[in-house]
Design a protein around this motif. Structure first.
Motif, PDB file in Angstrom:
ATOM      1  N   UNK A   1       0.737  -0.922   0.116  1.00  0.00           N
ATOM      2  CA  UNK A   1      -0.138   0.114   0.414  1.00  0.00           C
ATOM      3  C   UNK A   1       1.050   0.591  -0.202  1.00  0.00           C
ATOM      4  N   UNK A   2       0.580   2.391  -0.331  1.00  0.00           N
ATOM      5  CA  UNK A   2       1.240   3.864  -0.361  1.00  0.00           C
ATOM      6  C   UNK A   2       1.749   4.565   1.241  1.00  0.00           C
TER       7      UNK A   2
ATOM      8  N   UNK B   1       2.862   5.693  11.166  1.00  0.00           N
ATOM      9  CA  UNK B   1       2.621   5.807   9.966  1.00  0.00           C
ATOM     10  C   UNK B   1       2.305   6.940   8.908  1.00  0.00           C
ATOM     11  N   UNK B   2       2.796   6.786   7.203  1.00  0.00           N
ATOM     12  CA  UNK B   2       2.470   7.802   7.207  1.00  0.00           C
ATOM     13  C   UNK B   2       1.695   7.350   5.867  1.00  0.00           C
ATOM     14  N   UNK B   3       0.822   8.345   5.061  1.00  0.00           N
ATOM     15  CA  UNK B   3      -0.287   7.575   3.624  1.00  0.00           C
ATOM     16  C   UNK B   3      -0.080   8.620   3.029  1.00  0.00           C
ATOM     17  N   UNK B   4       0.490   7.992   1.478  1.00  0.00           N
ATOM     18  CA  UNK B   4       0.798   8.570   0.575  1.00  0.00           C
ATOM     19  C   UNK B   4      -0.198   8.931  -1.170  1.00  0.00           C
TER      20      UNK B   4
ATOM     21  N   UNK C   1       8.041  11.894   7.159  1.00  0.00           N
ATOM     22  CA  UNK C   1       6.861  12.171   7.501  1.00  0.00           C
ATOM     23  C   UNK C   1       6.643  13.915   7.538  1.00  0.00           C
ATOM     24  N   UNK C   2       7.151  14.613   8.317  1.00  0.00           N
ATOM     25  CA  UNK C   2       7.249  16.026   7.834  1.00  0.00           C
ATOM     26  C   UNK C   2       7.135  16.647   6.668  1.00  0.00           C
ATOM     27  N   UNK C   3       7.738  16.034   5.599  1.00  0.00           N
ATOM     28  CA  UNK C   3       7.327  16.227   4.229  1.00  0.00           C
ATOM     29  C   UNK C   3       6.806  16.219   3.966  1.00  0.00           C
ATOM     30  N   UNK C   4       5.893  14.797   4.112  1.00  0.00           N
ATOM     31  CA  UNK C   4       4.615  14.895   4.028  1.00  0.00           C
ATOM     32  C   UNK C   4       3.314  15.351   3.574  1.00  0.00           C
ATOM     33  N   UNK C   5       3.697  15.641   5.700  1.00  0.00           N
ATOM     34  CA  UNK C   5       2.648  17.510   5.996  1.00  0.00           C
ATOM     35  C   UNK C   5       3.123  18.718   5.337  1.00  0.00           C
TER      36      UNK C   5
END
Length: 110
Positions: free
Chosen positions: A26-27, A35-38, A67-71
């Motif tokens: 899963x992404x 966990x971080x979702x893409x 994690x911070x980059x996704x946010x």
């Protein structure tokens, strides 16, 4: 499930490789902490996350891991806004050639 343990994992994931030593189901990035979702990111935004957090082609931004980059990418969404905030917020150390290197690193994964 992608377990990102190194910058090399980001490189391989962004370039479309499933060979990062773990199953890709899963992404989502998972660690023992969280966990971080893409799945709500576009392909370009996913590349921005990988580059911001660091690759073999770009050192990344100190203090912005996956994690911070996704946010960060979710909040600012476009390359122009992301670059503007990184350059002008005063919260991130960027070099004069930062934008050129960032764009070049993103192009590698296209």
């Amino acid at each position: 499930l992608i377990r990102v343990q190194s910058q090399t994992g980001s490189d391989l994931t962004a370039s479309g490789s499933n060979d990062i030593g773990h199953s890709v189901l899963t992404p989502k990035v998972s660690s023992s902490q969280s966990s971080v979702r893409f799945d709500q990111l576009s392909h370009d935004q996913f590349i921005f996350v990988c580059v911001i957090s660091g690759t073999d082609f770009f050192n990344g931004i100190h203090g912005l891991g996956i994690k911070k980059a996704v946010e960060f990418v979710r909040r600012y969404s476009t390359l122009e806004r992301i670059l503007h905030v990184l350059r002008n917020s005063g919260n991130y150390k960027v070099t004069p050639d930062f934008e050129t290197k960032f764009r070049r690193a993103c192009l590698i994964f296209k």
